[in-house]
Each structure stands twice: as structure tokens, then as C-alpha cells.
Design a protein around this motif. Structure first.
Motif, PDB file in Angstrom:
ATOM      1  N   SER A 205       0.864  -1.182   0.000  1.00  0.00           N
ATOM      2  CA  SER A 205       0.000   0.000   0.000  1.00  0.00           C
ATOM      3  C   SER A 205       0.898   1.229   0.000  1.00  0.00           C
ATOM      4  CB  SER A 205      -0.926   0.003   1.227  1.00  0.00           C
ATOM      5  OG  SER A 205      -0.180  -0.068   2.415  1.00  0.00           O
TER       6      SER A 205
ATOM      7  N   TYR B  37      -3.595   0.460  -3.035  1.00  0.00           N
ATOM      8  CA  TYR B  37      -3.303  -0.928  -2.701  1.00  0.00           C
ATOM      9  C   TYR B  37      -2.933  -1.656  -3.985  1.00  0.00           C
ATOM     10  CZ  TYR B  37      -5.518   0.134   1.757  1.00  0.00           C
ATOM     11  OH  TYR B  37      -5.836   0.683   2.973  1.00  0.00           O
TER      12      TYR B  37
ATOM     13  N   THR C 166      -3.446  -3.472   8.006  1.00  0.00           N
ATOM     14  CA  THR C 166      -2.019  -3.244   8.219  1.00  0.00           C
ATOM     15  C   THR C 166      -1.661  -3.613   9.638  1.00  0.00           C
ATOM     16  OG1 THR C 166      -2.446  -0.963   8.861  1.00  0.00           O
ATOM     17  CG2 THR C 166      -1.969  -1.367   6.550  1.00  0.00           C
TER      18      THR C 166
ATOM     19  N   SER D  90       1.258  -4.268   3.936  1.00  0.00           N
ATOM     20  CA  SER D  90      -0.057  -4.878   3.866  1.00  0.00           C
ATOM     21  C   SER D  90      -0.037  -6.315   4.287  1.00  0.00           C
ATOM     22  CB  SER D  90      -0.599  -4.780   2.438  1.00  0.00           C
ATOM     23  OG  SER D  90       0.262  -5.420   1.542  1.00  0.00           O
TER      24      SER D  90
END
Length: 440
Positions: A324, A372, A421, A440
Motif C-alpha cells: 500500500s 493498494y 495493516t 499490507s
């Protein structure tokens, strides 16, 4: 016959600096012989062992040939009845100079023989070499040579387990040969595939030019075992139980205790069965309720296949990874579209607004967008560089947020369809630092 041999041997032994022309011819002859013998040894060693011969070995071989010749001629003169002045200062000095010339020329022959062997093997169709090709062979050869950088220039891939120094030393300065007409993308794919197959490297991040020049090279090892497959906040526990015969890895199961009374203790996922030992992945809070006293009964629950678990399992074994990245104001990515990036954009969380899963290719990135990604490490690395602020463009583009094998198997859905996260959950609405990269 004896007189002829005696004359030949006597001439060889009597050579000294009192006869400059004969001494020069003898020394040149010794130098050529030492270089040829050392070069032949280097070529044969390269052919048999596919490696460069140690320098000390060729030096010993070159000196030994000259010493053997001097000793043979001296012993021959004694055998025919002559009495050569072997210990005369002039003879001793000439012999030392001869050995010195051989010691100097042996490394030259070693280098020439090794380079010749590498070039000959390359032209004969070898697929892998441990040595540098000559410029002529690179120009006329029907292949593209890719030389791995030295060990100290091989980097470690962020968030992946590092490769051992021994493995890096094995890779260092190895030349791999590929067909010349390959495209840049195809050349990279073949290089990565060969490094994984032939050297056991788990992950490779490399930037190549069309001529095979390596601009960036980093490797990482593939994580193994049960730990990397556990989601955050979960644990794997082995208990004594009697699982059903139809229970398989991945099934959702319940653990029941029947002493002192029937009670359901926890619900988890079956990860392994070995006799009466059953390994179950479950929440940490449920794991704390298990005890080592007595056994448990395992009940398998009917359940549909979990798409998120299948995706995580496939992603763990793929070259792609997840990350991310936050788009910084004034970065190269600010104002560009999804269709222009080289990675798969799974979702975008704007600075203000709701998450947009699988945005269209026409979506324009704005400053503060949290993107993402799913893609190869090199594609994500370039995305990070482009997303960094202009004053950071020359750096690394922010901290690397590529997920390791452990993190990629974390639960993918945190309620809004986006991977959560570790230690930096976005569900509280707080914005991540602009220009940074989250794991991530």
C-alpha cells in the motif's frame, strides 16, 4: 647417439649469462612454455570443474615445468659422464632467473587460458558461465550474456527473509547466456526462472537493459513452515484429539471437551493431522482457553471454499506481492491514471471519501490517495519511486511496504474489502503519512 645426447644436454646446462644470446633465447623459451602449460591447465580446469583455476596452482605448474627441465638436463649430463658446474654462481643465478620468469608468466597464461575457455564454451552453446566474456565474443555471439553483480552489490529484498552470504557468493559474477533475440521482458522472466530453478532463490528483483546489463539486483528467500500462513492475531496450537476420517487441511473445525461436561472450546481451521495430534489455527483469545490436560474432540463443519484463503495461498507462491503506497503531492504519480502503472491496482482509498475497489483504468491519482497494489517487486519499487515527493525522487521513494510471505497470508478482509495493516490500521479514519508506504 651418446655423444649427440651429451652435446645437447651439455649445451642446455652450460647456458648462462656469459652467453647473452643463448641466455635470452632460453629465457624466452621458458616463458612461453610456462605460459602455455599454465594456460592449458586453466582451460582444462574450466572445462572439467566449470570454475576458475586457483592462481597458486597455475603458478606451481609453470615453475614446476621449468624446474623439471633444468633438473632433467642436469641429471642427463651426469648420466653421460659430464661434470657440470651445477653449484657455480653463474649457473645458480641463471636457474633462479629462469624460475622467476616462469613464475611471472604463469598468471598470464592462466588468464589467457581461462578467458579462452569461457569464450569457447560460450560459442559452443553453454548456458551458464562463471567468468567474464570478451568484447569480441559478446559482439559476434548469438546470445545475450547476463552477468550477476559481485556479492557486495547483491541487495536484500525488503520484507523478505534475506539470502545467506554463501548463496550470494555462489551467484556473484556468474554469467548466464540467453538467446539474443529475446525481448527485455522475456529476458527478465527467463533470468528469474533460471535463478529460482538452478540456485534455489525464492524471489528475485532485477532491472535489465536490452543488452543484458544489470542495473539493479536483489534477492530474497521464500518463507516456509506454518508461521508465515497465520493471520495477525491468530495462533497455531497442536492438541491431542481424534479427528474425523474425512477431515482435511483447510477445514473449519470445532474443538470440544467432554470432561467434566460437554463444552465447545474454540473454532478454528485445521492445519495438520499426525496420528492423534491435530494442529489448529485459531484466534489467540481462543488459544489461551486450551489446556494440556486431557484430549479434545474435533468436529468438522460444512463450509464453502474461502476465496480469501485461496487467494492468499496462491499469492504466497507467486512472484507478485502486495503493498500500500500513498501518493505524495507533486510526485510523478500525482495526476496519472491507473492504466499507466505497471502493477495491478486492487483498490484506492482517497484522502477524502470511501474506498474504491478495482478502480477503472481512467481513474486519476490525487495527492493523499492510498493505493493498494498487487505486482512484482520491481513494479512496486518503481511505483513507490513515482509516488514519492519530488524532493525525495532521488531516494528510495519511502519505506518499502511489500508484504512478506507471512503478511501476504493475513486475512484480506477487514470489513471494507482492503487488507489490514500491522500496527497501522486505517479503519479509524486516520490518514497515513503522505508519500509513505505501508505494509499490507
Amino acid at each position: 647417439m651418446t655423444l649427440a645426447l651429451g652435446a645437447l644436454v651439455g649445451a642446455a646446462v652450460d647456458v648462462g649469462f656469459s652467453r647473452p644470446r643463448q641466455a635470452a633465447v632460453a629465457l624466452v623459451t621458458f616463458a612461453v612454455v610456462a605460459a602455455l602449460v599454465a594456460g592449458s591447465a586453466a582451460l582444462a580446469y574450466r572445462w572439467y570443474f566449470r570454475a576458475e583455476i586457483p592462481e597458486g596452482v597455475t603458478g606451481l605448474i609453470g615453475v614446476s615445468v621449468v624446474a623439471l627441465y633444468l633438473n632433467t638436463t642436469s641429471l642427463g649430463s651426469v648420466a653421460v659422464g659430464d661434470n657440470p658446474a651445477l653449484l657455480a654462481p653463474e649457473s645458480v643465478f641463471f636457474n633462479l632467473v629462469s624460475l622467476g620468469v616462469a613464475a611471472v608468466m604463469a598468471p598470464v597464461g592462466r588468464y589467457a587460458g581461462d578467458r579462452l575457455a569461457v569464450d569457447v564454451f560460450a560459442l559452443s552453446g553453454a548456458k551458464q558461465l562463471d567468468g567474464e566474456l570478451s568484447g569480441v565474443v559478446r559482439a559476434v555471439g548469438r546470445f545475450t550474456a547476463v552477468t550477476i553483480p559481485p556479492a557486495d552489490e547483491i541487495g536484500d529484498m525488503d520484507t523478505y527473509d534475506p539470502v545467506s552470504p554463501e548463496k550470494k557468493a555462489e551467484l556473484a559474477e556468474t554469467t548466464l547466456l540467453f538467446p539474443r533475440k529475446l525481448s527485455e521482458a522475456a529476458l527478465r522472466e527467463r533470468l528469474v526462472a533460471r535463478l529460482k530453478e538452478e540456485y534455489g532463490v525464492g524471489y528475485v528483483d532485477v532491472d535489465l537493459d536490452a543488452d543484458g546489463t544489470v542495473d539493479y539486483f536483489a534477492v530474497g528467500s521464500r518463507a516456509a513452515g506454518l508461521g508465515p500462513t497465520l493471520a495477525p492475531g491468530s495462533a497455531a496450537v497442536a492438541v491431542s484429539a481424534d479427528p474425523p476420517n474425512n477431515a482435511t487441511v483447510g477445514d473449519t473445525v470445532q474443538l470440544w471437551r467432554d470432561d467434566p461436561e460437554l463444552e465447545r472450546v474454540a473454532t478454528g481451521e485445521l492445519r495438520g493431522v499426525a496420528g492423534d495430534a491435530v494442529t489448529v489455527a485459531l484466534d489467540e483469545s481462543d488459544a489461551e482457553r486450551l489446556t494440556d490436560e486431557g484430549g479434545y474432540r474435533v468436529v468438522t463443519l460444512p463450509a464453502e471454499p474461502q476465496a480469501d484463503r485461496e487467494f492468499a495461498s496462491l499469492l504466497r507462491n507467486a512472484d507478485e506481492t502486495m503493498a500500500s503506497v500513498t501518493v505524495a503531492a507533486g510526485s510523478d504519480l500525482d495526476g496519472s491514471t491507473v492504466g499507466e502503472v505497471g502493477a495491478v491496482v486492487a483498490a484506492v482509498r482517497p484522502a477524502e471519501g470511501s474506498v474504491q475497489p478495482i478502480p477503472p483504468r481512467s481513474y486519476t491519482f490525487d495527492a493523499g490517495d492510498l493505493v493498494y497494489l498487487v505486482g512484482r517487486p520491481d513494479a512496486i519499487r518503481r511505483f513507490e519511486t513515482a509516488a514519492a515527493a519530488s524532493d525525495e525522487a532521488g531516494g528510495s521513494g519511502g519505506s518499502n511496504g511489500r508484504a512478506s510471505a507471512a503478511e501476504r497470508d493475513a486475512e484480506l478482509d477487514d470489513g471494507d474489502g482492503i487488507a489490514s495493516t500491522d500496527g497501522g490500521d486505517d479503519r479509524d479514519g486516520s490518514d497515513p503519512p503522505v508519500g509513505g508506504t505501508q505494509r499490507s
